[in-house]
Design an enzyme around this catalytic site. Structure first.
Site, mmCIF file in Angstrom:
data_model
loop_
_atom_site.group_PDB
_atom_site.id
_atom_site.type_symbol
_atom_site.label_atom_id
_atom_site.label_comp_id
_atom_site.label_asym_id
_atom_site.label_seq_id
_atom_site.Cartn_x
_atom_site.Cartn_y
_atom_site.Cartn_z
ATOM 1 C CG ASP A 189 43.608 40.044 39.710
ATOM 2 O OD1 ASP A 189 44.523 41.199 39.935
ATOM 3 O OD2 ASP A 189 42.493 40.555 39.750
ATOM 4 C CE LYS B 23 39.567 38.871 41.719
ATOM 5 N NZ LYS B 23 40.135 39.065 40.191
ATOM 6 C CE LYS C 96 39.237 42.788 41.556
ATOM 7 N NZ LYS C 96 39.923 42.512 40.220
#
Length: 318
Positions: A149, A218, A254
């Site tokens: 991430d 995300k 996400k």
């Protein structure tokens, strides 16, 4: 359109022209649609299925300076068996930790099927040199991370230096490679939407990340508010839908930060179903980043099974 996209990142000028040529977001319309979808009522069997699906989509996360190997091992145990008293509860999708704790998570999860994700690239600010970000990523991948991430350089993005952001994402994607693993670690690109100010910027950042090779986009680090609001998630879902139509490549989404209750999670699932369809209703394509959500899902699940709440202290605290 696929052919033209190959040349979009030839320069900052061409990248800016493309991103600013994307259709603008109707803020009022996005807010109203997200609010309307949030009123959908999900009952009985459908609600039970939605709760189990949401559990399977959770990235159980601990990203604190006080994290210890013991805390990570305990979290991994919960990821595999969220409710030790009920073996029918599904496993979560992944655990997310800092790079130096990846090896602990990998060892604790063994062959459980739960993924290990790691924040890298000078999380949460993203303010460091590219060399440091690449080293951070490579360290986590070498330790066994299945997913990285990364955070974008919001300062560069807001200054209009889109090519710098594109090149950093591309370089981190390359660093996700692993010897003997053709695909390498998946790359989730964190936009930190709370700092992007406008829905137009959220759409541009979503496209920029996908063009550079993101496997997931995300919303947030969870350190900045507002984080994963329904309208922002809607804009990002529309972006992945349009990107698939333009390129043939599917990208996951996400939302992370601020998703605390079962009701919040189900609202997100409705957004997914109504915006991009059932094909994204899978942990492979949609995740929920949350540190407190899982316990509420477990409480609601037990309530539906037994008719009574167990209470928040019945389950382990994260």
């Amino acid at each position: 359109m696929t052919t033209s996209l190959a040349d979009v990142a030839a320069s900052n000028v061409t990248l800016r022209a493309f991103l600013h040529g994307l259709p603008g977001v109707d803020r009022v319309g996005a807010d109203q649609r997200a609010a309307t979808l949030g009123t959908r009522s999900i009952k009985t069997t459908a609600k039970a299925e939605a709760i189990d699906l949401a559990i399977r989509m959770v990235d159980l996360t601990t990203l604190e300076g006080a994290d210890t190997p013991g805390k990570v091992r305990a979290m991994c145990a919960k990821a595999v068996r969220p409710d030790p008293g009920d073996p029918t509860v599904p496993k979560v999708a992944a655990v997310c930790v800092y790079p130096d704790l990846v090896a602990q998570a990998v060892g604790a999860l063994g062959g459980s099927g739960v993924k290990v994700a790691s924040v890298a690239t000078a999380f949460p600010s993203g303010r460091s040199s590219l060399d440091v970000k690449i080293a951070d990523t490579a360290f986590a991948v070498a330790a066994g991370a299945d997913e990285i991430d990364m955070v974008i350089d919001r300062g560069a993005f807001l200054a209009g230096d889109y090519l710098k952001v594109f090149e950093e994402i591309s370089a981190i994607k390359a660093a996700c490679g692993r010897a003997g693993d053709e695909q390498g670690a998946h790359l989730k690109v964190i936009l930190e939407t709370g700092e992007l100010s406008t829905y137009d910027n959220v759409r541009r950042a979503s496209w920029l990340a996908m063009l550079a090779g993101a496997d997931f986009i995300k919303t947030s680090t969870g350190k900045v508010q507002p984080a994963a609001t329904p309208p922002v998630t809607l804009v990002m879902l529309e972006a992945v839908r349009d990107f698939l139509a333009a390129t043939g490549r599917k990208v996951g989404v996400k939302p992370a930060g601020g998703i605390r209750t079962t009701k919040d999670a189900i609202k997100m699932l409705v957004l997914v179903n109504e915006t991009v369809g059932e094909g994204w209703l899978s942990p492979d394509w949609f995740r929920l980043g949350a540190s407190t959500l899982l316990n509420d899902l477990l409480m609601q699940r037990q309530k539906m099974a037994t008719g009574r709440y167990a209470g928040p202290d019945y389950f382990t605290l994260d």
